[in-house]
Write a protein that holds these residues in place. Structure first.
Motif, PDB file in Angstrom:
ATOM      1  N   THR A  18      22.686  13.024  57.478  1.00  0.00           N
ATOM      2  CA  THR A  18      24.046  13.242  56.987  1.00  0.00           C
ATOM      3  C   THR A  18      24.856  11.970  57.171  1.00  0.00           C
ATOM      4  O   THR A  18      24.503  11.096  57.960  1.00  0.00           O
ATOM      5  CB  THR A  18      24.752  14.390  57.744  1.00  0.00           C
ATOM      6  OG1 THR A  18      24.827  14.038  59.125  1.00  0.00           O
ATOM      7  CG2 THR A  18      24.021  15.705  57.573  1.00  0.00           C
ATOM      8  N   ASP A  19      25.958  11.885  56.437  1.00  0.00           N
ATOM      9  CA  ASP A  19      26.855  10.740  56.537  1.00  0.00           C
ATOM     10  C   ASP A  19      28.263  11.266  56.806  1.00  0.00           C
ATOM     11  O   ASP A  19      29.141  11.180  55.968  1.00  0.00           O
ATOM     12  CB  ASP A  19      26.804   9.917  55.250  1.00  0.00           C
ATOM     13  CG  ASP A  19      27.628   8.640  55.350  1.00  0.00           C
ATOM     14  OD1 ASP A  19      27.923   8.202  56.477  1.00  0.00           O
ATOM     15  OD2 ASP A  19      27.982   8.081  54.293  1.00  0.00           O
ATOM     16  N   ARG A  20      28.419  11.846  57.987  1.00  0.00           N
ATOM     17  CA  ARG A  20      29.720  12.394  58.365  1.00  0.00           C
ATOM     18  C   ARG A  20      30.713  11.276  58.645  1.00  0.00           C
ATOM     19  O   ARG A  20      30.367  10.271  59.226  1.00  0.00           O
ATOM     20  CB  ARG A  20      29.587  13.258  59.612  1.00  0.00           C
ATOM     21  CG  ARG A  20      28.987  14.611  59.284  1.00  0.00           C
ATOM     22  CD  ARG A  20      28.820  15.391  60.538  1.00  0.00           C
ATOM     23  NE  ARG A  20      27.375  15.384  60.763  1.00  0.00           N
ATOM     24  CZ  ARG A  20      26.780  15.615  61.889  1.00  0.00           C
ATOM     25  NH1 ARG A  20      27.460  15.839  62.958  1.00  0.00           N
ATOM     26  NH2 ARG A  20      25.487  15.598  61.982  1.00  0.00           N
ATOM     27  N   GLY A  21      31.935  11.495  58.226  1.00  0.00           N
ATOM     28  CA  GLY A  21      32.999  10.569  58.567  1.00  0.00           C
ATOM     29  C   GLY A  21      33.164   9.397  57.621  1.00  0.00           C
ATOM     30  O   GLY A  21      34.078   8.611  57.766  1.00  0.00           O
ATOM     31  N   SER A  22      32.291   9.243  56.645  1.00  0.00           N
ATOM     32  CA  SER A  22      32.418   8.131  55.719  1.00  0.00           C
ATOM     33  C   SER A  22      33.286   8.551  54.531  1.00  0.00           C
ATOM     34  O   SER A  22      33.076   9.616  53.954  1.00  0.00           O
ATOM     35  CB  SER A  22      31.036   7.697  55.217  1.00  0.00           C
ATOM     36  OG  SER A  22      31.178   6.706  54.230  1.00  0.00           O
ATOM     37  N   PRO A  23      34.269   7.722  54.146  1.00  0.00           N
ATOM     38  CA  PRO A  23      35.112   8.070  53.000  1.00  0.00           C
ATOM     39  C   PRO A  23      34.346   8.011  51.671  1.00  0.00           C
ATOM     40  O   PRO A  23      34.733   8.620  50.704  1.00  0.00           O
ATOM     41  CB  PRO A  23      36.232   7.036  53.046  1.00  0.00           C
ATOM     42  CG  PRO A  23      35.687   5.903  53.833  1.00  0.00           C
ATOM     43  CD  PRO A  23      34.658   6.480  54.769  1.00  0.00           C
ATOM     44  N   THR A  24      33.256   7.260  51.637  1.00  0.00           N
ATOM     45  CA  THR A  24      32.425   7.188  50.430  1.00  0.00           C
ATOM     46  C   THR A  24      31.030   7.694  50.770  1.00  0.00           C
ATOM     47  O   THR A  24      30.507   7.437  51.857  1.00  0.00           O
ATOM     48  CB  THR A  24      32.326   5.735  49.917  1.00  0.00           C
ATOM     49  OG1 THR A  24      31.755   4.918  50.941  1.00  0.00           O
ATOM     50  CG2 THR A  24      33.676   5.182  49.528  1.00  0.00           C
ATOM     51  N   ALA A  25      30.435   8.388  49.844  1.00  0.00           N
ATOM     52  CA  ALA A  25      29.095   8.940  50.070  1.00  0.00           C
ATOM     53  C   ALA A  25      28.067   7.811  50.080  1.00  0.00           C
ATOM     54  O   ALA A  25      28.020   6.994  49.164  1.00  0.00           O
ATOM     55  CB  ALA A  25      28.762   9.946  48.979  1.00  0.00           C
ATOM     56  N   ARG A  26      27.280   7.781  51.143  1.00  0.00           N
ATOM     57  CA  ARG A  26      26.203   6.807  51.237  1.00  0.00           C
ATOM     58  C   ARG A  26      24.883   7.560  51.236  1.00  0.00           C
ATOM     59  O   ARG A  26      24.797   8.710  51.651  1.00  0.00           O
ATOM     60  CB  ARG A  26      26.338   5.972  52.513  1.00  0.00           C
ATOM     61  CG  ARG A  26      27.622   5.137  52.521  1.00  0.00           C
ATOM     62  CD  ARG A  26      27.747   4.280  53.750  1.00  0.00           C
ATOM     63  NE  ARG A  26      27.980   5.103  54.924  1.00  0.00           N
ATOM     64  CZ  ARG A  26      28.168   4.619  56.149  1.00  0.00           C
ATOM     65  NH1 ARG A  26      28.156   3.316  56.361  1.00  0.00           N
ATOM     66  NH2 ARG A  26      28.372   5.413  57.166  1.00  0.00           N
ATOM     67  N   SER A  27      23.844   6.901  50.780  1.00  0.00           N
ATOM     68  CA  SER A  27      22.530   7.517  50.698  1.00  0.00           C
ATOM     69  C   SER A  27      21.969   7.755  52.097  1.00  0.00           C
ATOM     70  O   SER A  27      22.082   6.901  52.982  1.00  0.00           O
ATOM     71  CB  SER A  27      21.596   6.603  49.902  1.00  0.00           C
ATOM     72  OG  SER A  27      20.371   7.227  49.675  1.00  0.00           O
ATOM     73  N   THR A  28      21.381   8.932  52.316  1.00  0.00           N
ATOM     74  CA  THR A  28      20.810   9.300  53.610  1.00  0.00           C
ATOM     75  C   THR A  28      19.372   9.781  53.411  1.00  0.00           C
ATOM     76  O   THR A  28      18.891   9.912  52.286  1.00  0.00           O
ATOM     77  CB  THR A  28      21.622  10.426  54.285  1.00  0.00           C
ATOM     78  OG1 THR A  28      21.466  11.623  53.518  1.00  0.00           O
ATOM     79  CG2 THR A  28      23.089  10.056  54.424  1.00  0.00           C
TER      80      THR A  28
END
Length: 193
Positions: A18-28
């Motif tokens: 998961t990429d919690r806390g990022s304002p932009t979606a990043r690949s996980t």
């Protein structure tokens, strides 16, 4: 029986699901791995590529990732510049970083490896040569290989983790994984040598 996945992590992918806390979606990892109950055994920086091991056995996961076991990790590293024996010897002996001396590393120059293209490609500068090194370390500090090469004046341009212990990424395309047959007693393998 423990499950172990060998994943070829592409550039730009986070070593987490998961990429919690990022304002932009990043690949996980969840963009590539649908196997339930497996977790990364260690990390690989977002801007690095190559082998990431995932397993469903906490004890095996700890043995792979814990620096106390000194499991060798081999990287293919493209650096800016033309490394001379003095810089290579400094890396072999250990380099002083802000968090202390690194352990000695195995370092050798190598021809450009036959790797998959990186997306995006690395920056090329016509006036500055680049070279490839094969670097094996037995610890796992944050961004260690990049910091080591920078400490001797050879900034890292591309970093591919090729192997961890006896497991290698050879033959696995970026963004794909292979699941090893049930580990059972094999789970003692590479790190007990």
């Amino acid at each position: 029986m423990a499950r172990l996945l060998l994943f070829n992590k592409p550039f730009g992918v986070l070593s987490q699901f998961t990429d919690r806390g990022s304002p932009t979606a990043r690949s996980t990892l969840s963009d590539f791995i649908t196997v339930e109950g497996v977790y990364p055994a260690g990390r690989l920086d977002r801007d690095s590529e190559g082998l990431l091991l995932l397993c469903d056995d906490g004890r095996l996961q700890a043995r792979i990732a814990d620096p106390r076991f000194k499991l060798p990790k081999t990287y293919l590293v493209q650096v800016e510049g033309d490394p001379q024996e003095l810089e290579l010897e400094r890396l072999r002996q250990g380099v002083r970083l802000k968090d202390g001396m690194t352990l000695p590393a195995d370092i050798s120059r190598m021809d450009e490896p036959d790797l998959w293209p990186r997306d995006p490609p690395i920056r090329q500068r016509k006036s500055i040569p680049d070279s490839w090194l094969k670097i094996t370390i037995r610890e796992g500090r944050n961004r260690q290989v990049r910091r080591m090469t920078a400490a001797v004046g050879l900034p890292t341009l591309r970093l591919v983790r090729w192997s961890i212990g006896g497991w290698a990424v050879a033959g696995i395309a970026p963004g794909h994984f292979e699941e090893l047959p049930s580990l059972g007693e094999m789970s003692r393998g590479p790190y007990d040598r």
